[in-house]
Scaffold this motif. Structure first.
Motif, mmCIF file in Angstrom:
data_model
loop_
_atom_site.group_PDB
_atom_site.id
_atom_site.type_symbol
_atom_site.label_atom_id
_atom_site.label_comp_id
_atom_site.label_asym_id
_atom_site.label_seq_id
_atom_site.Cartn_x
_atom_site.Cartn_y
_atom_site.Cartn_z
ATOM 1 N N TRP A 321 0.837 -1.212 0.000
ATOM 2 C CA TRP A 321 0.000 0.000 0.000
ATOM 3 C C TRP A 321 0.863 1.249 0.000
ATOM 4 O O TRP A 321 0.617 2.198 -0.757
ATOM 5 C CB TRP A 321 -0.912 -0.028 1.222
ATOM 6 N N GLU A 322 1.891 1.238 0.822
ATOM 7 C CA GLU A 322 2.798 2.383 0.883
ATOM 8 C C GLU A 322 3.586 2.547 -0.414
ATOM 9 O O GLU A 322 4.000 3.656 -0.751
ATOM 10 C CB GLU A 322 3.763 2.225 2.061
ATOM 11 N N ALA A 323 3.785 1.424 -1.151
ATOM 12 C CA ALA A 323 4.533 1.482 -2.403
ATOM 13 C C ALA A 323 3.690 1.984 -3.570
ATOM 14 O O ALA A 323 4.192 2.096 -4.692
ATOM 15 C CB ALA A 323 5.112 0.105 -2.741
ATOM 16 N N GLY A 324 2.420 2.282 -3.291
ATOM 17 C CA GLY A 324 1.572 2.849 -4.332
ATOM 18 C C GLY A 324 0.596 1.880 -4.966
ATOM 19 O O GLY A 324 -0.027 2.205 -5.983
ATOM 20 N N MET A 325 0.435 0.699 -4.407
ATOM 21 C CA MET A 325 -0.496 -0.283 -4.976
ATOM 22 C C MET A 325 -1.885 -0.158 -4.345
ATOM 23 O O MET A 325 -2.526 -1.154 -3.990
ATOM 24 C CB MET A 325 0.040 -1.707 -4.787
ATOM 25 N N PRO A 348 -4.433 2.947 13.467
ATOM 26 C CA PRO A 348 -4.417 4.104 12.546
ATOM 27 C C PRO A 348 -4.459 3.669 11.067
ATOM 28 O O PRO A 348 -5.142 4.284 10.259
ATOM 29 C CB PRO A 348 -3.095 4.811 12.879
ATOM 30 N N ALA A 349 -3.724 2.603 10.743
ATOM 31 C CA ALA A 349 -3.739 2.127 9.359
ATOM 32 C C ALA A 349 -5.123 1.618 8.980
ATOM 33 O O ALA A 349 -5.600 1.837 7.852
ATOM 34 C CB ALA A 349 -2.695 1.015 9.173
ATOM 35 N N LEU A 350 -5.772 0.938 9.927
ATOM 36 C CA LEU A 350 -7.119 0.443 9.649
ATOM 37 C C LEU A 350 -8.086 1.597 9.413
ATOM 38 O O LEU A 350 -8.950 1.522 8.519
ATOM 39 C CB LEU A 350 -7.598 -0.416 10.829
ATOM 40 N N GLU A 351 -7.934 2.671 10.158
ATOM 41 C CA GLU A 351 -8.811 3.833 9.967
ATOM 42 C C GLU A 351 -8.586 4.452 8.587
ATOM 43 O O GLU A 351 -9.538 4.865 7.908
ATOM 44 C CB GLU A 351 -8.545 4.857 11.072
ATOM 45 N N ARG A 352 -7.336 4.509 8.160
ATOM 46 C CA ARG A 352 -7.052 5.040 6.822
ATOM 47 C C ARG A 352 -7.689 4.165 5.742
ATOM 48 O O ARG A 352 -8.252 4.655 4.773
ATOM 49 C CB ARG A 352 -5.549 5.134 6.587
ATOM 50 N N LEU A 353 -7.589 2.848 5.934
ATOM 51 C CA LEU A 353 -8.185 1.937 4.957
ATOM 52 C C LEU A 353 -9.700 2.085 4.911
ATOM 53 O O LEU A 353 -10.311 2.103 3.831
ATOM 54 C CB LEU A 353 -7.813 0.491 5.296
ATOM 55 N N SER A 354 -10.306 2.182 6.079
ATOM 56 C CA SER A 354 -11.767 2.329 6.136
ATOM 57 C C SER A 354 -12.209 3.624 5.476
ATOM 58 O O SER A 354 -13.208 3.674 4.752
ATOM 59 C CB SER A 354 -12.245 2.273 7.586
ATOM 60 N N SER A 355 -11.452 4.700 5.730
ATOM 61 C CA SER A 355 -11.773 5.985 5.106
ATOM 62 C C SER A 355 -11.623 5.905 3.586
ATOM 63 O O SER A 355 -12.454 6.429 2.837
ATOM 64 C CB SER A 355 -10.859 7.074 5.671
ATOM 65 N N TYR A 356 -10.588 5.210 3.133
ATOM 66 C CA TYR A 356 -10.375 5.045 1.695
ATOM 67 C C TYR A 356 -11.526 4.280 1.057
ATOM 68 O O TYR A 356 -12.057 4.665 0.008
ATOM 69 C CB TYR A 356 -9.050 4.310 1.465
ATOM 70 N N LEU A 357 -11.930 3.184 1.696
ATOM 71 C CA LEU A 357 -13.037 2.392 1.161
ATOM 72 C C LEU A 357 -14.326 3.189 1.115
ATOM 73 O O LEU A 357 -15.108 3.081 0.162
ATOM 74 C CB LEU A 357 -13.217 1.118 1.995
#
Length: 419
Positions: A321-325, A348-357
């Motif tokens: 994810w951090e590499a741009g995928m 925190p990473a899970l919150e970012r993923l949830s926000s992205y989704l």
């Protein structure tokens, strides 16, 4: 000449010059007679005889350049007549002679190519070898879509003939040639693949395993995801009962082509088929070092979970994810992994993923349509007319209260004397 016997006329004139060599008539009279003869032959469309007489005239001292030009024109007219008469075979012969005399005769090469195609089409179905030769000659003159189509058909037909006689190498060679002219043809590719696998299985059964394995290697290098080739290999090597040769084939293939990441994926699949997921994991990690790939990443995440290593799966997915995928599929997979393994550090990473989704799903939803504004009824507008089938109901008229004065006067009038 008046009787049309030009041969006898030429003999008479030659005899005249023999008897009277000093005549003022000169040799030009003989040339003129030959020209009249040739014109007569062209008028009756006897082109073959006209070519012969033109050569005879040139051999008797006529101007060589003029006779050559006349000969070319005769050949051109002869070919045109044959083309109009739909006689491609004869037209090809005349045009070949014309180009032999003058390689740069205007339009002759294109005309010859067209006639070669027509002649080849007439031979299709019975004489494919000769048709192929004609199409090859046409290609040397003009490379066009029609020429390539003809070459493709001829090579495919020859391949089918060879396959019907179980001449597999010859059939494979013909199909390869056919696909040179139409590489996108799926039917030809499927036929070639089928013939190659039949040859490989036949050679393997005959103990020619080295030749058979070369065919399999060639197929998988060209199309790593070809399921038919992999199924054929499974028939030769039983992954369950004899796993070592099966895996060794894919390992050797990777060593021959170390730059092909897709082959590493095939080796990993082979390890999984023989119940060695840990070795499959090593292959995929090695392949992923050459660059992030979505298919390899998906297989690695699946293997980590299979080996009960959700934390490693999370770490790998987060690195990708951090590499741009970034993708919805990867985000959903990481959220799924978090349900099996998750701690405060990953929150925190899970919150970012949830926000992205959430943002991605909102972007996919169609925009809400604005409600149409209600239009106020116009009090002045007329009442709608009743439909034809609806009964018309008359509204009751309001009763008017009787005026006592009026009623009283009416009574008086009624009771008054009659005039």
């Amino acid at each position: 000449v008046q009787g049309g016997d030009y041969r006898q006329a030429v003999r008479c004139l030659e005899e005249f010059f023999t008897r009277y060599p000093d005549s003022k008539l000169g040799k030009e009279a003989l040339d003129q007679l030959y020209r009249e003869w040739i014109e007569h032959l062209l008028a009756v469309e006897d082109y073959a005889e006209a070519v012969l007489i033109c050569g005879e005239c040139a051999g008797k001292g006529a101007d060589a350049a003029q006779m050559r030009e006349l000969n070319l024109k005769i050949h051109d007219a002869w070919a045109l007549s044959l083309e109009k008469g739909e006689a491609p075979r004869e037209a090809v012969e005349v045009l070949r002679d014309l180009l032999a005399l003058e390689p740069n005769w205007p339009g002759a090469k294109d005309r010859l190519a067209d006639q070669l195609l027509l002649w080849g089409a007439q031979l299709e179905g019975g004489a494919w070898t000769q048709a192929l030769s004609l199409y090859q000659e046409a290609q040397s003159l003009r490379d066009s879509e029609k020429v390539r189509e003809g070459l493709f058909r001829a090579y495919c037909a020859l391949a089918e003939e060879a396959a019907s006689e179980e001449k597999w190498p010859q059939a494979i060679s013909s199909y390869r040639e056919a696909l040179r002219f139409k590489p996108e043809d799926e039917g030809g590719q499927a036929k070639l693949r089928s013939l190659q696998l039949q040859l490989a299985e036949q050679q393997f059964a005959q103990g020619k395993s080295e030749q058979a394995l070369k065919i399999y290697q060639e197929r998988l290098v060209a199309q790593p995801q070809d399921q038919a080739t992999r199924d054929s290999l499974r028939r030769l090597y039983d992954p369950q009962n004899d796993p070592c040769p099966y895996v060794d084939f894919y390992r050797d293939l990777c060593q021959l082509h170390p730059e092909r990441v897709e082959l590493q994926s095939l080796l990993a699949s082979a390890y999984r088929e023989v119940d060695k997921p840990a070795l499959a994991l090593v292959c995929l990690r090695h392949a992923l070092q050459k660059g992030w790939r979505e298919d390899l990443l998906g297989q690695l995440l699946e293997l980590y979970l299979l080996l009960d290593k959700p934390r490693s799966a999370w770490t790998l997915g987060e690195a990708a994810w951090e590499a741009g995928m970034e993708s919805v599929a990867l985000a959903e997979r990481l959220v799924e992994i978090y349900t099996q393994y998750g701690g405060a550090s990953e929150q925190p990473a899970l919150e970012r993923l949830s926000s992205y989704l959430q943002k991605e799903r909102q972007a996919e939803e169609p925009p809400a349509k604005d409600p149409k504004p209600e239009v106020a009824a116009d009090p002045v507008a007329e009442d709608p007319k009743p439909e034809a089938d609806d009964p018309v109901v008359e509204e009751p008229k309001p009763e008017v209260a009787a005026d006592p004065a009026t009623e009283e006067s009416k009574t008086e009038v009624a009771a008054g004397p009659v005039a």
